[in-house]
Design a protein around this motif. Structure first.
Motif, PDB file in Angstrom:
ATOM      1  N   LEU A 154       0.818  -1.221   0.000  1.00 56.97           N
ATOM      2  CA  LEU A 154       0.000   0.000   0.000  1.00 56.97           C
ATOM      3  C   LEU A 154       0.849   1.266   0.000  1.00 56.97           C
ATOM      4  CD1 LEU A 154      -2.814  -1.034   2.489  1.00 56.97           C
ATOM      5  CD2 LEU A 154      -3.045  -0.654   0.035  1.00 56.97           C
ATOM      6  N   MET A 155       2.079   1.173   0.483  1.00 57.99           N
ATOM      7  CA  MET A 155       2.947   2.342   0.517  1.00 57.99           C
ATOM      8  C   MET A 155       3.575   2.645  -0.842  1.00 57.99           C
ATOM      9  SD  MET A 155       4.842   2.396   4.239  1.00 57.99           S
ATOM     10  CE  MET A 155       5.836   0.955   3.954  1.00 57.99           C
ATOM     11  N   GLU A 156       3.434   1.725  -1.785  1.00 56.12           N
ATOM     12  CA  GLU A 156       3.963   1.971  -3.126  1.00 56.12           C
ATOM     13  C   GLU A 156       3.127   3.035  -3.828  1.00 56.12           C
ATOM     14  OE1 GLU A 156       6.710   0.641  -4.565  1.00 56.12           O
ATOM     15  OE2 GLU A 156       7.083  -0.253  -2.599  1.00 56.12           O
ATOM     16  N   GLN A 157       3.782   3.828  -4.653  1.00 55.45           N
ATOM     17  CA  GLN A 157       3.081   4.843  -5.445  1.00 55.45           C
ATOM     18  C   GLN A 157       2.121   4.138  -6.395  1.00 55.45           C
ATOM     19  OE1 GLN A 157       3.979   8.053  -4.858  1.00 55.45           O
ATOM     20  NE2 GLN A 157       2.479   8.947  -6.226  1.00 55.45           N
ATOM     21  N   THR A 158       0.877   4.586  -6.441  1.00 54.63           N
ATOM     22  CA  THR A 158      -0.121   3.983  -7.318  1.00 54.63           C
ATOM     23  C   THR A 158       0.072   4.512  -8.731  1.00 54.63           C
ATOM     24  OG1 THR A 158      -1.683   3.838  -5.497  1.00 54.63           O
ATOM     25  CG2 THR A 158      -2.586   3.687  -7.712  1.00 54.63           C
ATOM     26  N   ASN A 159       0.204   3.593  -9.668  1.00 55.74           N
ATOM     27  CA  ASN A 159       0.347   3.973 -11.068  1.00 55.74           C
ATOM     28  C   ASN A 159      -1.032   3.937 -11.709  1.00 55.74           C
ATOM     29  OD1 ASN A 159       0.831   4.153 -13.829  1.00 55.74           O
ATOM     30  ND2 ASN A 159       2.770   3.044 -13.682  1.00 55.74           N
ATOM     31  N   ILE A 160      -1.614   5.114 -11.908  1.00 57.98           N
ATOM     32  CA  ILE A 160      -2.985   5.159 -12.416  1.00 57.98           C
ATOM     33  C   ILE A 160      -3.069   4.654 -13.856  1.00 57.98           C
ATOM     34  CG2 ILE A 160      -3.728   6.981 -10.868  1.00 57.98           C
ATOM     35  CD1 ILE A 160      -3.514   8.908 -13.252  1.00 57.98           C
ATOM     36  N   PHE A 161      -1.989   4.787 -14.602  1.00 60.13           N
ATOM     37  CA  PHE A 161      -2.011   4.309 -15.980  1.00 60.13           C
ATOM     38  C   PHE A 161      -2.087   2.786 -16.033  1.00 60.13           C
ATOM     39  CE2 PHE A 161       0.101   8.460 -16.119  1.00 60.13           C
ATOM     40  CZ  PHE A 161      -0.819   9.130 -16.913  1.00 60.13           C
ATOM     41  N   GLU A 162      -1.385   2.133 -15.116  1.00 61.61           N
ATOM     42  CA  GLU A 162      -1.490   0.672 -15.044  1.00 61.61           C
ATOM     43  C   GLU A 162      -2.896   0.250 -14.635  1.00 61.61           C
ATOM     44  OE1 GLU A 162       1.437  -0.884 -12.394  1.00 61.61           O
ATOM     45  OE2 GLU A 162       3.126  -0.324 -13.686  1.00 61.61           O
ATOM     46  N   LEU A 163      -3.469   0.971 -13.685  1.00 62.62           N
ATOM     47  CA  LEU A 163      -4.837   0.667 -13.260  1.00 62.62           C
ATOM     48  C   LEU A 163      -5.839   0.866 -14.394  1.00 62.62           C
ATOM     49  CD1 LEU A 163      -4.984   2.275  -9.695  1.00 62.62           C
ATOM     50  CD2 LEU A 163      -4.957  -0.162 -10.272  1.00 62.62           C
ATOM     51  N   MET A 164      -5.683   1.938 -15.141  1.00 61.89           N
ATOM     52  CA  MET A 164      -6.584   2.205 -16.273  1.00 61.89           C
ATOM     53  C   MET A 164      -6.449   1.121 -17.328  1.00 61.89           C
ATOM     54  SD  MET A 164      -6.263   6.386 -16.543  1.00 61.89           S
ATOM     55  CE  MET A 164      -6.665   6.381 -18.249  1.00 61.89           C
ATOM     56  N   GLU A 165      -5.226   0.708 -17.590  1.00 61.05           N
ATOM     57  CA  GLU A 165      -4.997  -0.360 -18.575  1.00 61.05           C
ATOM     58  C   GLU A 165      -5.620  -1.672 -18.099  1.00 61.05           C
ATOM     59  OE1 GLU A 165      -3.987  -2.126 -22.055  1.00 61.05           O
ATOM     60  OE2 GLU A 165      -3.920   0.001 -21.573  1.00 61.05           O
TER      61      GLU A 165
END
Length: 171
Positions: A154-165
């Motif tokens: 959870l402390m990792e930076q969330t990559n919104i582009f990976e989530l969108m993909e």
């Protein structure tokens, strides 16, 4: 101190309400045509509008069916009434579409704002988790193994582009 907490929460809520109201007022500054279409759409979507139309149609048909022959201007099958109602329907449909487009644009702006706030909240929570992890390390409070792994993830930076993909692939 506990007596102040609800007051502080209430003040924050009131500030939020004021800010939302200010944003709504700014968005209401639409062009004259938009305000007219909104007013027409709001008026047409009322029970009073429906009742007035029903009464008008009934009076029109009664006059042209039972009135003096020389004063009947639109005998059955009421061609003039049909044309007027059709024209009104087209015009109302256009006003409804204009209003729906405006509402859609408003919704899109709110969705973009929600996304920005959600991303900011996610970044803030990531920072809070990192700070709590450092505090617990300094205090010597060790989480159990599953909790530690989940917290690290959870402390990792969330990559919104990976989530969108990923969402695109799933749907």
């Amino acid at each position: 101190m506990t007596g102040e907490q609800p007051t502080l929460q209430r003040n924050a809520a009131l500030r939020n309400v004021e800010e939302i109201a200010r944003l709504e007022r700014e968005q209401d500054g639409v062009a004259l045509g938009g305000r007219i279409s909104l007013a027409i759409t709001n008026a047409a979507g009322t029970f009073a509008f429906a009742v007035a139309h029903l009464a008008g149609f009934a009076a029109w048909m009664a006059w042209n069916s039972f009135g003096p022959n020389t004063w009947r201007f639109d005998p059955y099958p009421y061609g003039l009434l049909t044309m007027i109602v059709s024209m009104e329907g087209v015009i109302l449909a256009v006003f409804v579409l204009i209003t729906q487009n405006r509402m859609s644009q408003q919704s899109d702006r709110r969705d973009h704002l929600d996304l920005q706030i959600d991303l900011l909240a996610e970044q803030e929570m990531t920072m809070v988790l990192r700070m709590l992890s450092r505090i617990s390390d300094r205090l010597g409070v060790a989480p159990d193994a599953p909790e530690r792994e989940e917290t690290r993830a959870l402390m990792e930076q969330t990559n919104i582009f990976e989530l969108m993909e990923e969402l695109r692939r799933k749907f």
